[in-house]
Design a protein around this motif. Structure first.
Motif, short mmCIF file in Angstrom:
data_model
loop_
_atom_site.label_atom_id
_atom_site.label_comp_id
_atom_site.label_asym_id
_atom_site.label_seq_id
_atom_site.Cartn_x
_atom_site.Cartn_y
_atom_site.Cartn_z
N UNK A 194 0.59 -12.91 -1.69
CA UNK A 194 0.64 -11.94 -2.78
C UNK A 194 -0.31 -10.79 -2.48
N UNK A 195 0.20 -9.57 -2.59
CA UNK A 195 -0.60 -8.36 -2.38
C UNK A 195 -0.59 -7.55 -3.67
N UNK A 196 -1.74 -7.46 -4.30
CA UNK A 196 -1.83 -6.74 -5.56
C UNK A 196 -1.95 -5.25 -5.34
N UNK A 197 -1.51 -4.48 -6.33
CA UNK A 197 -1.60 -3.02 -6.24
C UNK A 197 -3.01 -2.57 -6.61
N UNK A 198 -3.24 -1.26 -6.54
CA UNK A 198 -4.54 -0.69 -6.91
C UNK A 198 -4.52 -0.09 -8.31
N UNK A 199 -3.51 -0.43 -9.07
CA UNK A 199 -3.37 0.14 -10.41
C UNK A 199 -4.37 -0.48 -11.39
N UNK B 279 0.82 -1.21 0.00
CA UNK B 279 0.00 0.00 0.00
C UNK B 279 0.86 1.26 0.00
N UNK B 280 1.97 1.22 0.71
CA UNK B 280 2.85 2.38 0.75
C UNK B 280 3.39 2.72 -0.63
N UNK B 281 3.79 1.70 -1.38
CA UNK B 281 4.40 1.92 -2.70
C UNK B 281 3.39 1.83 -3.84
N UNK B 282 2.21 1.25 -3.55
CA UNK B 282 1.21 0.94 -4.58
C UNK B 282 1.82 0.12 -5.71
N UNK B 283 2.57 -0.91 -5.32
CA UNK B 283 3.13 -1.88 -6.25
C UNK B 283 2.69 -3.27 -5.79
N UNK B 284 2.65 -4.21 -6.70
CA UNK B 284 2.36 -5.59 -6.35
C UNK B 284 3.56 -6.17 -5.59
N UNK B 285 3.26 -6.85 -4.47
CA UNK B 285 4.31 -7.41 -3.61
C UNK B 285 4.05 -8.90 -3.41
#
Length: 259
Positions: free
Chosen positions: A128-133, A107-113
């Motif tokens: 896996x944590x998906x971004x909001x893009x 969430x901080x970077x708004x990148x998939x992690x």
């Protein structure tokens, strides 16, 4: 990705190995008994003939899953199961501990992690944590990655004991026509920098770029790798970039929680 998902569905719905399921039933019987057992007692509990049980007990003893007390001919759970349990516990702990940090970091970077652990078949996505893009990188937990064609895989290749990764490493070198010397040099750089990169697309691997950093446990052994995944132009993948530095710091933070 769709092909791999289909393979997973096929595997889960296909017929299993009955003898393997029986073997685990025997081990569960020892777990429930919470004490050494003779063949006669085990036979009664399992409802299985002694001669059939004997074959399983011989194999279990050979691999260290069971130990036999020669004095009273009883069997008990062996050291191999303890070792497997400890490894499983370590992997479970790192996933459980890392999960909230992965969510926060993404969430901080708004990148998939992604967080990967090692399996018998190589690196495997555990969280896996998906971004909001608008354009997403889609990866499911359980997805297995190549060793030398992904940032996560390269991390494991660099930091795991050589004997653990060599068979798969050599298999991929042959499969993808890689140069042994160049592979060795890249792995040395990864060990020095504690970060690995994939900066080109590869067939079947989500995202065109990724960067990963290792996570270690209290013994100093690598137990997982943390990774940012995206597309060209989304992430600054230079080694000195703020995003890469923050990735290494986050992996170190999770390492500190395990030590």
């Amino acid at each position: 990705m769709e092909e791999m998902e289909a393979q997973v569905r096929l595997t889960s719905s296909s017929q299993g190995i009955q003898s393997l399921e029986t073997a685990f039933s025997i081990l569960n019987c020892f777990k429930e008994a919470k004490a050494p057992m003779s063949v006669s007692e085990l036979s009664k509990r399992m409802g299985m003939p002694k001669n059939k049980l004997h074959k399983y007990l011989v194999s279990f003893t050979r691999v260290g899953a069971l130990i036999q007390n020669k004095k009273d001919s009883t069997y008990a759970l062996g050291a191999t199961l303890i070792e497997l349990g400890l490894v499983a516990l370590q992997q479970f702990d790192v996933v459980k501990i890392a999960k909230p940090y992965i969510r926060e970091f993404g969430k901080q970077l708004n990148h998939s992690v992604a967080l990967a652990i090692w399996s018998d078949d190589g690196p495997m996505i555990a969280e896996y944590e998906r971004s909001d893009k608008p354009i997403q990188v889609e990866i499911q937990a359980g997805y297995r990655l190549p060793l030398l064609m992904t940032a996560l895989g390269k991390c494991f290749a660099a930091f795991l004991p050589p004997a653990q990764v060599q068979p798969l490493l050599q298999q991929e070198i042959r499969k993808y026509g890689l140069d042994n010397h160049m592979v060795d040099e890249e792995l040395k750089k990864i060990r020095g920098a504690r970060v690995s990169f994939r900066n080109t697309p590869f067939a079947g691997i989500p995202g065109s770029m990724s960067v990963a950093s290792p996570i270690f446990d209290y013994t100093g052994n690598m137990v997982a790798a943390l990774c940012l995944i995206g597309f060209a132009g989304e992430i600054d993948f230079s080694q000195s970039s703020a995003e890469v530095i923050r990735l290494i710091e986050k992996a170190d933070q999770i390492t500190n929680l395990l030590t």
